[in-house]
Design a protein around this motif. Sequence first.
Motif, PDB file in Angstrom:
ATOM      1  N   GLY A 137      -1.509 -13.788  49.017  1.00 60.14           N
ATOM      2  CA  GLY A 137      -2.504 -13.116  48.201  1.00 60.14           C
ATOM      3  C   GLY A 137      -3.727 -12.710  49.010  1.00 60.14           C
ATOM      4  N   GLY A 138      -4.225 -11.498  48.761  1.00 56.19           N
ATOM      5  CA  GLY A 138      -5.441 -11.045  49.425  1.00 56.19           C
ATOM      6  C   GLY A 138      -5.367 -11.144  50.935  1.00 56.19           C
ATOM      7  N   ALA A 213       0.106  -9.860  47.071  1.00 57.69           N
ATOM      8  CA  ALA A 213      -0.670  -9.606  45.858  1.00 57.69           C
ATOM      9  C   ALA A 213      -2.139  -9.465  46.217  1.00 57.69           C
ATOM     10  N   THR A 214      -2.756  -8.366  45.787  1.00 59.48           N
ATOM     11  CA  THR A 214      -4.163  -8.111  46.092  1.00 59.48           C
ATOM     12  C   THR A 214      -4.813  -7.478  44.870  1.00 59.48           C
ATOM     13  N   GLY A 215      -6.075  -7.819  44.640  1.00 62.57           N
ATOM     14  CA  GLY A 215      -6.791  -7.320  43.473  1.00 62.57           C
ATOM     15  C   GLY A 215      -7.002  -5.823  43.491  1.00 62.57           C
ATOM     16  N   SER A 216      -6.981  -5.232  42.316  1.00 60.16           N
ATOM     17  CA  SER A 216      -7.164  -3.780  42.204  1.00 60.16           C
ATOM     18  C   SER A 216      -8.555  -3.343  42.650  1.00 60.16           C
ATOM     19  N   GLU A 217      -9.519  -4.269  42.645  1.00 62.07           N
ATOM     20  CA  GLU A 217     -10.889  -3.944  43.051  1.00 62.07           C
ATOM     21  C   GLU A 217     -11.206  -4.448  44.458  1.00 62.07           C
ATOM     22  N   ASP A 218     -10.201  -4.894  45.177  1.00 63.60           N
ATOM     23  CA  ASP A 218     -10.399  -5.445  46.522  1.00 63.60           C
ATOM     24  C   ASP A 218     -10.400  -4.309  47.544  1.00 63.60           C
ATOM     25  N   ALA A 219     -11.357  -4.320  48.450  1.00 62.71           N
ATOM     26  CA  ALA A 219     -11.470  -3.256  49.456  1.00 62.71           C
ATOM     27  C   ALA A 219     -10.266  -3.191  50.378  1.00 62.71           C
ATOM     28  N   ILE A 220      -9.503  -4.292  50.482  1.00 63.99           N
ATOM     29  CA  ILE A 220      -8.352  -4.302  51.389  1.00 63.99           C
ATOM     30  C   ILE A 220      -7.042  -3.977  50.668  1.00 63.99           C
ATOM     31  N   LEU A 221      -7.137  -3.499  49.435  1.00 68.16           N
ATOM     32  CA  LEU A 221      -5.941  -3.267  48.623  1.00 68.16           C
ATOM     33  C   LEU A 221      -4.891  -2.439  49.348  1.00 68.16           C
ATOM     34  N   GLU A 222      -5.253  -1.243  49.812  1.00 72.98           N
ATOM     35  CA  GLU A 222      -4.256  -0.348  50.400  1.00 72.98           C
ATOM     36  C   GLU A 222      -3.720  -0.882  51.728  1.00 72.98           C
ATOM     37  N   ARG A 223      -4.578  -1.572  52.478  1.00 73.60           N
ATOM     38  CA  ARG A 223      -4.105  -2.126  53.748  1.00 73.60           C
ATOM     39  C   ARG A 223      -3.159  -3.305  53.511  1.00 73.60           C
ATOM     40  N   SER A 224      -3.409  -4.072  52.453  1.00 69.62           N
ATOM     41  CA  SER A 224      -2.467  -5.127  52.095  1.00 69.62           C
ATOM     42  C   SER A 224      -1.131  -4.525  51.660  1.00 69.62           C
ATOM     43  N   ARG A 225      -1.204  -3.413  50.940  1.00 67.94           N
ATOM     44  CA  ARG A 225       0.016  -2.736  50.501  1.00 67.94           C
ATOM     45  C   ARG A 225       0.840  -2.269  51.698  1.00 67.94           C
ATOM     46  N   LEU A 226       0.163  -1.818  52.760  1.00 68.61           N
ATOM     47  CA  LEU A 226       0.876  -1.394  53.967  1.00 68.61           C
ATOM     48  C   LEU A 226       1.641  -2.552  54.601  1.00 68.61           C
ATOM     49  N   LEU A 227       1.047  -3.742  54.583  1.00 69.65           N
ATOM     50  CA  LEU A 227       1.746  -4.912  55.132  1.00 69.65           C
ATOM     51  C   LEU A 227       3.011  -5.187  54.325  1.00 69.65           C
ATOM     52  N   ILE A 239      -3.127  -6.981  41.475  1.00 70.89           N
ATOM     53  CA  ILE A 239      -3.705  -7.874  40.474  1.00 70.89           C
ATOM     54  C   ILE A 239      -4.748  -7.092  39.669  1.00 70.89           C
ATOM     55  N   PRO A 240      -4.507  -6.862  38.399  1.00 67.67           N
ATOM     56  CA  PRO A 240      -5.398  -5.970  37.639  1.00 67.67           C
ATOM     57  C   PRO A 240      -6.806  -6.544  37.455  1.00 67.67           C
ATOM     58  N   GLY A 241      -7.809  -5.683  37.704  1.00 67.92           N
ATOM     59  CA  GLY A 241      -9.186  -6.014  37.394  1.00 67.92           C
ATOM     60  C   GLY A 241      -9.816  -7.102  38.234  1.00 67.92           C
ATOM     61  N   SER A 250      -6.737 -15.365  38.528  1.00 70.20           N
ATOM     62  CA  SER A 250      -6.062 -14.439  37.623  1.00 70.20           C
ATOM     63  C   SER A 250      -4.794 -15.048  37.037  1.00 70.20           C
ATOM     64  N   ARG A 251      -4.713 -15.050  35.709  1.00 69.07           N
ATOM     65  CA  ARG A 251      -3.500 -15.522  35.038  1.00 69.07           C
ATOM     66  C   ARG A 251      -2.322 -14.615  35.360  1.00 69.07           C
ATOM     67  N   ASP A 252      -2.559 -13.310  35.479  1.00 70.38           N
ATOM     68  CA  ASP A 252      -1.489 -12.374  35.831  1.00 70.38           C
ATOM     69  C   ASP A 252      -0.925 -12.693  37.213  1.00 70.38           C
ATOM     70  N   PHE A 253      -1.808 -13.003  38.153  1.00 74.67           N
ATOM     71  CA  PHE A 253      -1.390 -13.360  39.505  1.00 74.67           C
ATOM     72  C   PHE A 253      -0.524 -14.607  39.480  1.00 74.67           C
ATOM     73  N   ARG A 254      -1.003 -15.657  38.808  1.00 71.29           N
ATOM     74  CA  ARG A 254      -0.246 -16.915  38.737  1.00 71.29           C
ATOM     75  C   ARG A 254       1.127 -16.698  38.122  1.00 71.29           C
ATOM     76  N   ARG A 255       1.157 -16.027  36.985  1.00 65.83           N
ATOM     77  CA  ARG A 255       2.413 -15.844  36.275  1.00 65.83           C
ATOM     78  C   ARG A 255       3.412 -15.049  37.122  1.00 65.83           C
ATOM     79  N   THR A 256       2.948 -13.949  37.717  1.00 68.49           N
ATOM     80  CA  THR A 256       3.840 -13.117  38.528  1.00 68.49           C
ATOM     81  C   THR A 256       4.355 -13.882  39.734  1.00 68.49           C
TER      82      THR A 256
END
Length: 267
Positions: A137-138, A213-227, A239-241, A250-256
């Motif tokens: 995560g993150g 998994a990375t937060g939708s508001e995290d500055a590293i979102l797209e770079r994490s996606r590349l990894l 991870i929404p919001g 995040s409950r969504d993060f834990r559950r997923t």
Amino acid sequence: MEIPSLVTEVPPPTFIMSAEGDRIATYSWGDPDAPTVLCVHGFASSCKDNWVSTGWVRDLLRAGFRVLGVDQRGHGASDKPHDPRQYSMPALVADLQIVLDTYLIDSAIYVGYSLGARVGWQFALECGDRVTRAVLGGIPDGRPLARMQLDQARAYADDGTPVTDRVTMNYITLAERVETNDLRALIALGEGMRLGDSDPDLAHPPQQPILFATGSEDAILERSRLLAEATPNGTFFEIPGRHHFNAPGSRDFRRTAIEYLGAEPGQ
């Protein structure tokens, strides 16, 4: 009928000696015969902050896992050396190997966040037979804490000189939010992470199934996606919001993540 507790108690730490002779605090929950999840926290956090207080340990236990938590060196109840050379990536990876060896665990599921995720990438890469699958995560896109201005951080720690760099001040604020943190140890960690070649190599990623998994508001979102895209068995969850600092709760993060960890190999 017994009602399960909503709050997971933190047992007294079991200390394991690192290769350098420092104490590494570990915590164990659940049936020793159940599949083990090794949980590794982020910068300026701890096993309690990152995994217990946010409900991860509780939910992993309910899902039938054993949980083994670690306070990385420089954090929590572990020793906090001030020598940057004791915070290199190989040293942090070696600590986890020693932890698994001491608990007589051949392989485990790995769950890490932020710094713990970056260490997890390296651990899965270098100790492939010891990680069956992982949740990262993150995960930082490069060397953790590379954006910290060390000279400003040291001046602040030494005599309170105001920090003008916003990113550095964010790291300091994060470090100081926990009373037991040692700011000089965490600054040493920031310097130690720059020793050696510790950038993720997209040409040679881990081969295990990994959920990024990375937060939708995290500055590293797209770079994490590349990894995640570079990892043959990688999956990505946005991870929404959530931003970098509140995503672990995040409950969504834990559950997923827990659903992912319960999947059959290859899924």
